[in-house]
Scaffold this motif. Structure first.
Motif, PDB file in Angstrom:
ATOM      1  N   HIS A   1     -19.891  -9.876 -40.372  1.00  0.00           N
ATOM      2  CA  HIS A   1     -21.040 -10.757 -40.445  1.00  0.00           C
ATOM      3  C   HIS A   1     -21.078 -11.506 -41.780  1.00  0.00           C
ATOM      4  CE1 HIS A   1     -22.330  -7.018 -42.428  1.00  0.00           C
ATOM      5  NE2 HIS A   1     -23.017  -7.835 -43.216  1.00  0.00           N
ATOM      6  N   VAL A   2     -21.978 -12.501 -41.825  1.00  0.00           N
ATOM      7  CA  VAL A   2     -22.331 -13.200 -43.058  1.00  0.00           C
ATOM      8  C   VAL A   2     -23.856 -13.133 -43.166  1.00  0.00           C
ATOM      9  CG1 VAL A   2     -20.322 -14.724 -43.129  1.00  0.00           C
ATOM     10  CG2 VAL A   2     -22.374 -15.455 -41.906  1.00  0.00           C
ATOM     11  N   ILE A   3     -24.375 -13.560 -44.291  1.00  0.00           N
ATOM     12  CA  ILE A   3     -25.813 -13.520 -44.531  1.00  0.00           C
ATOM     13  C   ILE A   3     -26.344 -14.952 -44.601  1.00  0.00           C
ATOM     14  CG2 ILE A   3     -27.618 -12.733 -46.127  1.00  0.00           C
ATOM     15  CD1 ILE A   3     -25.983 -10.443 -44.870  1.00  0.00           C
ATOM     16  N   CYS A   4     -27.458 -15.206 -43.897  1.00  0.00           N
ATOM     17  CA  CYS A   4     -28.098 -16.523 -43.943  1.00  0.00           C
ATOM     18  C   CYS A   4     -28.517 -16.814 -45.379  1.00  0.00           C
ATOM     19  CB  CYS A   4     -29.306 -16.549 -43.011  1.00  0.00           C
ATOM     20  SG  CYS A   4     -30.254 -18.090 -43.097  1.00  0.00           S
ATOM     21  N   ALA A   5     -28.156 -17.996 -45.882  1.00  0.00           N
ATOM     22  CA  ALA A   5     -28.447 -18.386 -47.264  1.00  0.00           C
ATOM     23  C   ALA A   5     -29.937 -18.555 -47.520  1.00  0.00           C
ATOM     24  CB  ALA A   5     -27.727 -19.694 -47.589  1.00  0.00           C
ATOM     25  N   VAL A   6     -30.729 -18.770 -46.478  1.00  0.00           N
ATOM     26  CA  VAL A   6     -32.161 -19.009 -46.644  1.00  0.00           C
ATOM     27  C   VAL A   6     -32.984 -17.765 -46.330  1.00  0.00           C
ATOM     28  CG1 VAL A   6     -34.127 -20.393 -45.836  1.00  0.00           C
ATOM     29  CG2 VAL A   6     -31.881 -21.455 -46.131  1.00  0.00           C
ATOM     30  N   SER A   7     -32.750 -17.160 -45.179  1.00  0.00           N
ATOM     31  CA  SER A   7     -33.596 -16.060 -44.718  1.00  0.00           C
ATOM     32  C   SER A   7     -33.070 -14.679 -45.071  1.00  0.00           C
ATOM     33  CB  SER A   7     -33.780 -16.143 -43.201  1.00  0.00           C
ATOM     34  OG  SER A   7     -32.550 -15.846 -42.544  1.00  0.00           O
ATOM     35  N   GLY A   8     -31.781 -14.577 -45.403  1.00  0.00           N
ATOM     36  CA  GLY A   8     -31.191 -13.270 -45.668  1.00  0.00           C
ATOM     37  C   GLY A   8     -30.844 -12.495 -44.405  1.00  0.00           C
ATOM     38  N   THR A   9     -30.983 -13.139 -43.260  1.00  0.00           N
ATOM     39  CA  THR A   9     -30.689 -12.521 -41.965  1.00  0.00           C
ATOM     40  C   THR A   9     -29.188 -12.307 -41.808  1.00  0.00           C
ATOM     41  OG1 THR A   9     -32.571 -13.668 -40.984  1.00  0.00           O
ATOM     42  CG2 THR A   9     -30.911 -12.853 -39.462  1.00  0.00           C
ATOM     43  N   VAL A  10     -28.811 -11.169 -41.229  1.00  0.00           N
ATOM     44  CA  VAL A  10     -27.414 -10.904 -40.908  1.00  0.00           C
ATOM     45  C   VAL A  10     -27.024 -11.750 -39.700  1.00  0.00           C
ATOM     46  CG1 VAL A  10     -25.816  -9.153 -40.025  1.00  0.00           C
ATOM     47  CG2 VAL A  10     -27.422  -8.576 -41.844  1.00  0.00           C
TER      48      VAL A  10
END
Length: 67
Positions: free
Chosen positions: A27-36
């Protein structure tokens, strides 16, 4: 406990029409929300800013903020 590459955050290079895996992961992490964001679900990113986004709304908001 050892983690497999599937448990790690991937490092990607985002291009205009795809991405290249620089470091394997699941996975990666959303740059705005921190969501996986699991790689198979990754649809939105900025090649210019090298960021991933969880939803089209987040991507649009972020790109408007950066203008």
């Amino acid at each position: 406990m050892l983690m497999s590459s599937g448990d790690k955050t991937a490092k990607l290079h985002y291009g205009p029409s795809g991405f290249r895996v620089l470091r394997p992961g699941q996975h990666v992490i959303c740059a705005v929300s921190g969501t996986v964001i699991h790689l198979e679900d990754l649809r939105y990113w900025s090649a210019e800013h090298q960021e991933a986004y969880a939803t089209p709304e987040i991507a649009t908001r972020r790109l408007l903020e950066q203008e």
